[in-house]
Design a protein around this motif. Structure first.
Motif, PDB file in Angstrom:
ATOM      1  N   ALA A  99      35.481  49.917  37.352  1.00  0.00           N
ATOM      2  CA  ALA A  99      36.414  49.102  36.562  1.00  0.00           C
ATOM      3  C   ALA A  99      37.324  48.282  37.475  1.00  0.00           C
ATOM      4  O   ALA A  99      37.546  47.084  37.230  1.00  0.00           O
ATOM      5  N   TYR A 100      37.860  48.901  38.533  1.00  0.00           N
ATOM      6  CA  TYR A 100      38.706  48.146  39.464  1.00  0.00           C
ATOM      7  C   TYR A 100      37.904  47.078  40.206  1.00  0.00           C
ATOM      8  O   TYR A 100      38.406  45.976  40.456  1.00  0.00           O
ATOM      9  N   HIS A 101      36.662  47.389  40.561  1.00  0.00           N
ATOM     10  CA  HIS A 101      35.809  46.400  41.231  1.00  0.00           C
ATOM     11  C   HIS A 101      35.629  45.176  40.328  1.00  0.00           C
ATOM     12  O   HIS A 101      35.808  44.034  40.773  1.00  0.00           O
ATOM     13  N   ASN A 102      35.282  45.420  39.067  1.00  0.00           N
ATOM     14  CA  ASN A 102      35.071  44.308  38.137  1.00  0.00           C
ATOM     15  C   ASN A 102      36.377  43.574  37.847  1.00  0.00           C
ATOM     16  O   ASN A 102      36.380  42.350  37.685  1.00  0.00           O
ATOM     17  N   LEU A 103      37.469  44.306  37.801  1.00  0.00           N
ATOM     18  CA  LEU A 103      38.778  43.672  37.635  1.00  0.00           C
ATOM     19  C   LEU A 103      39.048  42.726  38.809  1.00  0.00           C
ATOM     20  O   LEU A 103      39.522  41.601  38.618  1.00  0.00           O
ATOM     21  N   GLY A 104      38.714  43.174  40.003  1.00  0.00           N
ATOM     22  CA  GLY A 104      38.855  42.313  41.187  1.00  0.00           C
ATOM     23  C   GLY A 104      38.010  41.056  41.080  1.00  0.00           C
ATOM     24  O   GLY A 104      38.450  39.964  41.452  1.00  0.00           O
ATOM     25  N   ASN A 105      36.807  41.194  40.542  1.00  0.00           N
ATOM     26  CA  ASN A 105      35.944  40.020  40.368  1.00  0.00           C
ATOM     27  C   ASN A 105      36.566  39.007  39.412  1.00  0.00           C
ATOM     28  O   ASN A 105      36.454  37.793  39.636  1.00  0.00           O
ATOM     29  N   THR A 106      37.222  39.486  38.359  1.00  0.00           N
ATOM     30  CA  THR A 106      37.856  38.541  37.426  1.00  0.00           C
ATOM     31  C   THR A 106      39.000  37.808  38.113  1.00  0.00           C
ATOM     32  O   THR A 106      39.189  36.611  37.894  1.00  0.00           O
ATOM     33  N   HIS A 107      39.750  38.526  38.941  1.00  0.00           N
ATOM     34  CA  HIS A 107      40.833  37.872  39.691  1.00  0.00           C
ATOM     35  C   HIS A 107      40.275  36.837  40.661  1.00  0.00           C
ATOM     36  O   HIS A 107      40.860  35.757  40.822  1.00  0.00           O
ATOM     37  N   MET A 108      39.152  37.157  41.308  1.00  0.00           N
ATOM     38  CA  MET A 108      38.529  36.200  42.236  1.00  0.00           C
ATOM     39  C   MET A 108      38.103  34.944  41.491  1.00  0.00           C
ATOM     40  O   MET A 108      38.318  33.829  41.974  1.00  0.00           O
ATOM     41  N   GLN A 109      37.527  35.115  40.311  1.00  0.00           N
ATOM     42  CA  GLN A 109      37.057  33.974  39.537  1.00  0.00           C
ATOM     43  C   GLN A 109      38.231  33.066  39.150  1.00  0.00           C
ATOM     44  O   GLN A 109      38.070  31.857  39.073  1.00  0.00           O
TER      45      GLN A 109
END
Length: 182
Positions: A99-109
């Motif tokens: 979940a934190y990994h995917n959350l990080g991906n949304t922030h990167m986007q």
């Protein structure tokens, strides 16, 4: 009096059986959502995940899976919200890591590199062996550094431009003063 006791005893049974039914419905909708997701039918998967979560708000998988579906539909801010919701409900390290990994991906986007660094860091705290997360963490840190350098350079350029404008204005004022004296 006996009828009142019987009704009073049956009320919790009906409430409990209703909760069990809602939980079963939620799990079926979650399963259906997963099937649609695997078939890359992200809108239909999203619908099922939303329905699943509305039936059982304690379900931590529904908001996480909904976040995945939204992310695949390029709705990163909504995905970020759902990942955050699932993180509040998750307890095992592997699920928190994902979940934190995917959350990080949304922030990167969204080019929120500070948010990405923080999320990837928390992901690594839950699974320090994930090379993809480690790569994303380093990349986010580098992009944040570049973003800050670009901001500093822009601020310095703006300050220089302001100083140049003030110098030009002062020269004009000095010329105007000399012309008025003559």
């Amino acid at each position: 009096m006996m009828i009142n006791k019987t009704i009073f005893l049956l009320i919790p049974f009906f409430i409990f059986s209703q909760n069990v039914k809602e939980n079963i419905d939620s799990k079926k909708l979650l399963f259906d959502g997963n099937t649609y997701f695997e078939n890359q039918e992200f809108n239909t998967a999203e619908y099922n995940y939303r329905k699943s979560y509305s039936k059982d708000s304690l379900n931590s998988s529904a908001p996480y899976n909904l976040g995945n579906s939204l992310y695949k539909n390029n709705l990163s801010s909504e995905a970020r919200f759902n990942y955050s919701q699932s993180i509040k409900k998750l307890s095992d390290k592997e699920s928190l890591h994902k979940a934190y990994h995917n959350l990080g991906n949304t922030h990167m986007q969204e080019e929120n590199y500070q948010g990405a660094v923080d999320a990837f860091k928390r992901s690594l705290l839950n699974n320090p062996n994930d090379e993809e997360t480690r790569y994303n963490y380093v990349l986010a840190k580098e992009l944040l550094k570049n973003q800050n350098n670009n901001k500093d350079n822009k601020d310095n350029k703006d300050n220089k431009d302001n100083k140049d404008n003030k110098d030009d204005q002062k020269k004009k004022d000095d010329r105007s003063d000399q012309q008025n004296k003559n």
